[in-house]
Motif scaffolding. Structure first.
Motif, PDB file in Angstrom:
ATOM      1  N   ALA A 246       1.126  -0.939  -0.519  1.00 40.93           N
ATOM      2  CA  ALA A 246      -0.212  -0.147   0.046  1.00 40.93           C
ATOM      3  C   ALA A 246       1.021   1.749   0.177  1.00 40.93           C
ATOM      4  O   ALA A 246       1.053   1.833   0.603  1.00 40.93           O
ATOM      5  N   PRO A 247       1.161   1.344  -1.212  1.00 46.36           N
ATOM      6  CA  PRO A 247       2.496   2.846  -0.376  1.00 46.36           C
ATOM      7  C   PRO A 247       1.886   4.002  -0.832  1.00 46.36           C
ATOM      8  O   PRO A 247       0.845   4.368  -0.716  1.00 46.36           O
ATOM      9  N   GLY A 248       2.926   4.922   0.146  1.00 51.52           N
ATOM     10  CA  GLY A 248       1.876   5.847   0.409  1.00 51.52           C
ATOM     11  C   GLY A 248       1.428   5.733   1.738  1.00 51.52           C
ATOM     12  O   GLY A 248       1.162   6.869   2.778  1.00 51.52           O
ATOM     13  N   TYR A 249       0.995   4.707   2.711  1.00 46.49           N
ATOM     14  CA  TYR A 249       0.361   4.391   3.868  1.00 46.49           C
ATOM     15  C   TYR A 249       1.610   3.942   4.883  1.00 46.49           C
ATOM     16  O   TYR A 249       2.228   2.775   4.911  1.00 46.49           O
ATOM     17  N   GLU A 250       2.062   5.432   4.974  1.00 40.68           N
ATOM     18  CA  GLU A 250       3.416   4.475   6.090  1.00 40.68           C
ATOM     19  C   GLU A 250       2.840   3.956   7.255  1.00 40.68           C
ATOM     20  O   GLU A 250       3.796   3.344   8.110  1.00 40.68           O
ATOM     21  N   SER A 251       1.815   4.250   7.585  1.00 44.25           N
ATOM     22  CA  SER A 251       0.912   3.993   8.707  1.00 44.25           C
ATOM     23  C   SER A 251      -0.336   3.560   8.935  1.00 44.25           C
ATOM     24  O   SER A 251      -1.087   3.817   7.639  1.00 44.25           O
ATOM     25  N   GLU A 252      -0.956   2.994  10.287  1.00 44.45           N
ATOM     26  CA  GLU A 252      -2.191   3.119  10.055  1.00 44.45           C
ATOM     27  C   GLU A 252      -2.804   4.030  10.143  1.00 44.45           C
ATOM     28  O   GLU A 252      -4.061   4.346   9.728  1.00 44.45           O
ATOM     29  N   ASP A 253      -2.497   5.163  10.476  1.00 45.98           N
ATOM     30  CA  ASP A 253      -3.140   6.685  10.321  1.00 45.98           C
ATOM     31  C   ASP A 253      -3.592   6.557   9.140  1.00 45.98           C
ATOM     32  O   ASP A 253      -4.058   7.546   8.762  1.00 45.98           O
ATOM     33  N   ALA A 254      -1.908   6.733   8.578  1.00 46.87           N
ATOM     34  CA  ALA A 254      -2.363   7.325   7.089  1.00 46.87           C
ATOM     35  C   ALA A 254      -3.225   6.565   6.191  1.00 46.87           C
ATOM     36  O   ALA A 254      -4.128   7.046   5.093  1.00 46.87           O
ATOM     37  N   LEU A 255      -3.605   5.488   6.319  1.00 47.71           N
ATOM     38  CA  LEU A 255      -4.122   5.118   5.467  1.00 47.71           C
ATOM     39  C   LEU A 255      -5.498   5.526   6.289  1.00 47.71           C
ATOM     40  O   LEU A 255      -6.508   5.588   5.295  1.00 47.71           O
ATOM     41  N   LYS A 256      -5.831   5.838   7.506  1.00 46.58           N
ATOM     42  CA  LYS A 256      -7.114   5.711   8.126  1.00 46.58           C
ATOM     43  C   LYS A 256      -7.819   6.502   7.584  1.00 46.58           C
ATOM     44  O   LYS A 256      -8.856   7.150   6.628  1.00 46.58           O
ATOM     45  N   ARG A 257      -6.440   7.767   7.300  1.00 43.64           N
ATOM     46  CA  ARG A 257      -6.856   9.338   7.020  1.00 43.64           C
ATOM     47  C   ARG A 257      -7.669   9.477   5.235  1.00 43.64           C
ATOM     48  O   ARG A 257      -8.678   9.826   4.926  1.00 43.64           O
ATOM     49  N   SER A 258      -6.226   8.793   4.659  1.00 45.65           N
ATOM     50  CA  SER A 258      -7.253   8.379   2.620  1.00 45.65           C
ATOM     51  C   SER A 258      -8.313   7.723   2.595  1.00 45.65           C
ATOM     52  O   SER A 258      -9.178   7.698   1.817  1.00 45.65           O
ATOM     53  N   LYS A 259      -8.476   7.140   3.737  1.00 43.53           N
ATOM     54  CA  LYS A 259     -10.105   6.334   3.355  1.00 43.53           C
ATOM     55  C   LYS A 259     -11.030   7.047   4.003  1.00 43.53           C
ATOM     56  O   LYS A 259     -12.769   6.989   3.303  1.00 43.53           O
ATOM     57  N   SER A 260     -11.149   7.588   4.505  1.00 44.18           N
ATOM     58  CA  SER A 260     -11.863   8.992   5.349  1.00 44.18           C
ATOM     59  C   SER A 260     -12.352   9.946   4.586  1.00 44.18           C
ATOM     60  O   SER A 260     -13.170  10.600   4.254  1.00 44.18           O
ATOM     61  N   ASP A 261     -11.517  10.110   3.604  1.00 40.39           N
ATOM     62  CA  ASP A 261     -11.404  11.182   2.324  1.00 40.39           C
ATOM     63  C   ASP A 261     -12.625  10.709   1.583  1.00 40.39           C
ATOM     64  O   ASP A 261     -12.657  10.552   1.206  1.00 40.39           O
ATOM     65  N   PRO A 262     -14.097  12.745   1.911  1.00 38.48           N
ATOM     66  CA  PRO A 262     -14.250  12.073   0.808  1.00 38.48           C
ATOM     67  C   PRO A 262     -13.750  11.579  -0.473  1.00 38.48           C
ATOM     68  O   PRO A 262     -14.969  11.581  -0.953  1.00 38.48           O
ATOM     69  N   GLN A 263     -12.539  11.795  -1.213  1.00 37.70           N
ATOM     70  CA  GLN A 263     -12.639  11.313  -2.413  1.00 37.70           C
ATOM     71  C   GLN A 263     -12.003  10.000  -2.484  1.00 37.70           C
ATOM     72  O   GLN A 263     -11.230   9.892  -4.018  1.00 37.70           O
ATOM     73  N   TYR A 264     -11.682   9.429  -1.715  1.00 35.11           N
ATOM     74  CA  TYR A 264     -11.475   8.361  -1.689  1.00 35.11           C
ATOM     75  C   TYR A 264     -11.989   7.322  -2.840  1.00 35.11           C
ATOM     76  O   TYR A 264     -13.292   7.631  -3.002  1.00 35.11           O
ATOM     77  N   TRP A 265     -11.081   6.623  -3.534  1.00 31.65           N
ATOM     78  CA  TRP A 265     -11.439   6.333  -5.257  1.00 31.65           C
ATOM     79  C   TRP A 265     -13.037   5.821  -4.468  1.00 31.65           C
ATOM     80  O   TRP A 265     -13.804   5.152  -5.348  1.00 31.65           O
ATOM     81  N   ALA A 266     -13.284   4.253  -3.985  1.00 31.42           N
ATOM     82  CA  ALA A 266     -14.170   3.279  -3.199  1.00 31.42           C
ATOM     83  C   ALA A 266     -15.286   4.289  -2.546  1.00 31.42           C
ATOM     84  O   ALA A 266     -16.548   3.896  -2.593  1.00 31.42           O
ATOM     85  N   LYS A 267     -15.484   5.749  -2.305  1.00 32.19           N
ATOM     86  CA  LYS A 267     -16.002   6.224  -1.864  1.00 32.19           C
ATOM     87  C   LYS A 267     -17.271   6.470  -3.495  1.00 32.19           C
ATOM     88  O   LYS A 267     -18.534   7.339  -2.916  1.00 32.19           O
ATOM     89  N   GLN A 268     -16.722   6.571  -5.011  1.00 32.20           N
ATOM     90  CA  GLN A 268     -16.805   7.323  -6.082  1.00 32.20           C
ATOM     91  C   GLN A 268     -17.822   6.481  -6.026  1.00 32.20           C
ATOM     92  O   GLN A 268     -17.990   5.008  -6.897  1.00 32.20           O
ATOM     93  N   LYS A 269     -19.269   7.552  -7.042  1.00 32.86           N
ATOM     94  CA  LYS A 269     -20.457   7.209  -7.458  1.00 32.86           C
ATOM     95  C   LYS A 269     -19.793   6.325  -8.824  1.00 32.86           C
ATOM     96  O   LYS A 269     -19.197   7.340  -9.190  1.00 32.86           O
ATOM     97  N   ARG A 270     -20.070   5.369  -9.411  1.00 31.89           N
ATOM     98  CA  ARG A 270     -20.157   5.060 -10.335  1.00 31.89           C
ATOM     99  C   ARG A 270     -21.380   5.015 -11.015  1.00 31.89           C
ATOM    100  O   ARG A 270     -21.999   5.444 -10.763  1.00 31.89           O
ATOM    101  N   LEU A 271     -21.046   5.605 -12.635  1.00 28.55           N
ATOM    102  CA  LEU A 271     -21.515   5.896 -13.614  1.00 28.55           C
ATOM    103  C   LEU A 271     -22.397   4.669 -13.995  1.00 28.55           C
ATOM    104  O   LEU A 271     -22.016   3.478 -14.340  1.00 28.55           O
TER     105      LEU A 271
END
Length: 71
Positions: free
Chosen positions: A46-71
């Motif tokens: 998981a490049p860019g995720y140096e820690s569990e906190d970095a991973l949590k910050r990324s996943k909580s971001d509204p722009q996180y890819w898995a939160k995007q609605k698919r067309l």
């Protein structure tokens, strides 16, 4: 599938699918997350995720890819 892929492409695709499924099973078996494997290195799962906190910050971001609605 031969209509769309050559034999070498099918072999490579099969290898990647097997590797990916194997990785996921292995990580679940060990009860670890991607960010914990070689964290902070270029070999990290998981490049860019140096820690569990970095991973949590990324996943909580509204722009996180898995939160995007698919067309």
């Amino acid at each position: 599938m031969h209509r769309h892929f050559s034999e070498p492409e099918l072999v490579e695709l099969g290898c990647m699918i097997g590797l990916t499924l194997g990785q996921q099973s292995w990580l679940r078996l060990l009860n670890i997350d991607h960010h914990q494997v070689l964290a902070g290195t270029s070999a990290s799962m998981a490049p860019g995720y140096e820690s569990e906190d970095a991973l949590k910050r990324s996943k909580s971001d509204p722009q996180y890819w898995a939160k995007q609605k698919r067309l």
